[in-house]
Design a protein around this motif. Structure first.
Motif, mmCIF file in Angstrom:
data_model
loop_
_atom_site.group_PDB
_atom_site.id
_atom_site.type_symbol
_atom_site.label_atom_id
_atom_site.label_comp_id
_atom_site.label_asym_id
_atom_site.label_seq_id
_atom_site.Cartn_x
_atom_site.Cartn_y
_atom_site.Cartn_z
ATOM 1 N N ALA A 222 0.791 -1.242 0.000
ATOM 2 C CA ALA A 222 0.000 0.000 0.000
ATOM 3 C C ALA A 222 0.823 1.292 0.000
ATOM 4 C CB ALA A 222 -0.980 -0.020 1.176
ATOM 5 N N PRO A 223 1.873 1.425 0.861
ATOM 6 C CA PRO A 223 2.597 2.707 0.908
ATOM 7 C C PRO A 223 3.235 3.110 -0.420
ATOM 8 C CG PRO A 223 3.192 1.307 2.775
ATOM 9 C CD PRO A 223 2.396 0.466 1.837
ATOM 10 N N SER A 224 3.681 2.138 -1.213
ATOM 11 C CA SER A 224 4.339 2.467 -2.480
ATOM 12 C C SER A 224 3.345 3.074 -3.475
ATOM 13 C CB SER A 224 4.998 1.231 -3.085
ATOM 14 O OG SER A 224 4.028 0.253 -3.406
ATOM 15 N N HIS A 225 2.058 2.881 -3.220
ATOM 16 C CA HIS A 225 1.020 3.461 -4.072
ATOM 17 C C HIS A 225 0.450 4.751 -3.478
ATOM 18 C CE1 HIS A 225 0.786 -0.065 -6.773
ATOM 19 N NE2 HIS A 225 1.099 -0.744 -5.688
ATOM 20 N N GLY A 226 0.916 5.110 -2.270
ATOM 21 C CA GLY A 226 0.446 6.336 -1.645
ATOM 22 C C GLY A 226 -0.947 6.242 -1.057
ATOM 23 N N TYR A 227 -1.337 5.007 -0.682
ATOM 24 C CA TYR A 227 -2.662 4.798 -0.100
ATOM 25 C C TYR A 227 -2.565 4.088 1.238
ATOM 26 C CZ TYR A 227 -4.752 5.824 -4.676
ATOM 27 O OH TYR A 227 -5.134 6.432 -5.843
#
Length: 255
Positions: A222-227
């Motif tokens: 999730a963090p790598s997608h900014g969510y």
């Protein structure tokens, strides 16, 4: 008045930032007004909620140096009820620049007092070390939430962190309390994870949350997608766990 929680553990890789991001998002999803303060020079909490950390005009670094007002630092994320004070690598220099500054342990506290009433919860993501930034978070906070990874060395460093919290309570913030300990990266397939949970619960006097955060691929992505996970994969085990943790945190407030 908003409740201020510092998410801290000087040990890296324990799910501290993951917890700060996703607990903030889960609280916001439940209708709470939430401010996430990124106090880690890595800026991962900033990028984890979809904000480009190197394009933010007023970061927590500018706030600490007195070059901007806290109102100008608040970023409105794309997620309802969730605001951010961003960080980037500039913050790494803050400790050196504050040498000789009076009451440098209270800079964040003084700033946050101005906007505290606007939020139900203010979560502070601390760096993975017990430095001046972490001390600032603890002088500001009401409580400290401690994520612990379900691994062999889980208890290592916990006593040092609790000692630091006690010192801050004695000398700087008499109202500081331990919010609780939350287990992260739990792998139900291993005996080790279960043993760690049982060991900590048997040996630690502090409150331990019932919710256990599982080791979850979607949570890691999730963090790598900014969510936050509650948006990235709303039905995943990780999302449901952070919603359950948010309920526990809210219920503590009500109790």
């Amino acid at each position: 008045m908003g409740r201020i929680i510092a998410v801290a553990n000087q040990k890296g890789g324990v799910g501290k930032t993951t917890t700060a991001i996703n607990l903030s998002a889960a609280l916001a999803e439940k209708g709470k007004k939430v401010l996430l303060i990124d106090l880690d020079p890595q800026g991962n909490a900033t990028s984890g909620v979809g904000v480009e950390k190197n394009q933010v005009e007023n970061t927590v670094y500018d706030l600490i140096l007195g070059e901007t007002d806290i109102h100008d630092c608040i970023e409105y994320t794309e997620f309802e009820n969730l605001h951010l004070i961003a960080s980037n690598v500039d913050l790494a220099a803050a400790e050196i620049e504050l040498i000789g500054i009076a009451e440098k342990e209270f800079i964040i506290k003084k700033a946050v007092e101005k906007i505290r009433d606007r939020y139900d919860f203010i979560l502070i993501d601390c760096p993975p070390s017990l430095n001046l930034l972490t001390i600032n978070a603890m002088t500001t906070a009401d409580t400290v939430l401690v994520p612990i990874q379900c691994e062999y060395y889980a208890l290592e460093g916990l006593s040092q962190l609790i000692h630091t919290i006690n010192l801050v309570r004695e000398r700087l913030n008499p109202y500081l309390d331990i919010e609780g300990i939350v287990f992260t990266m739990y792998d139900a397939r291993t005996n080790l994870s279960l043993q760690v949970v049982e060991n900590v619960r048997a040996n630690v006097k502090q409150r331990v949350y019932s919710t256990i955060i599982p080791r979850n691929v979607r949570l890691a992505e999730a963090p790598s997608h900014g969510y936050p996970i509650t948006i990235y994969d709303s039905k995943s085990a990780g999302a449901e766990s952070y919603r359950a943790l948010a309920d526990e945190v809210i219920n503590r407030e009500d109790s």
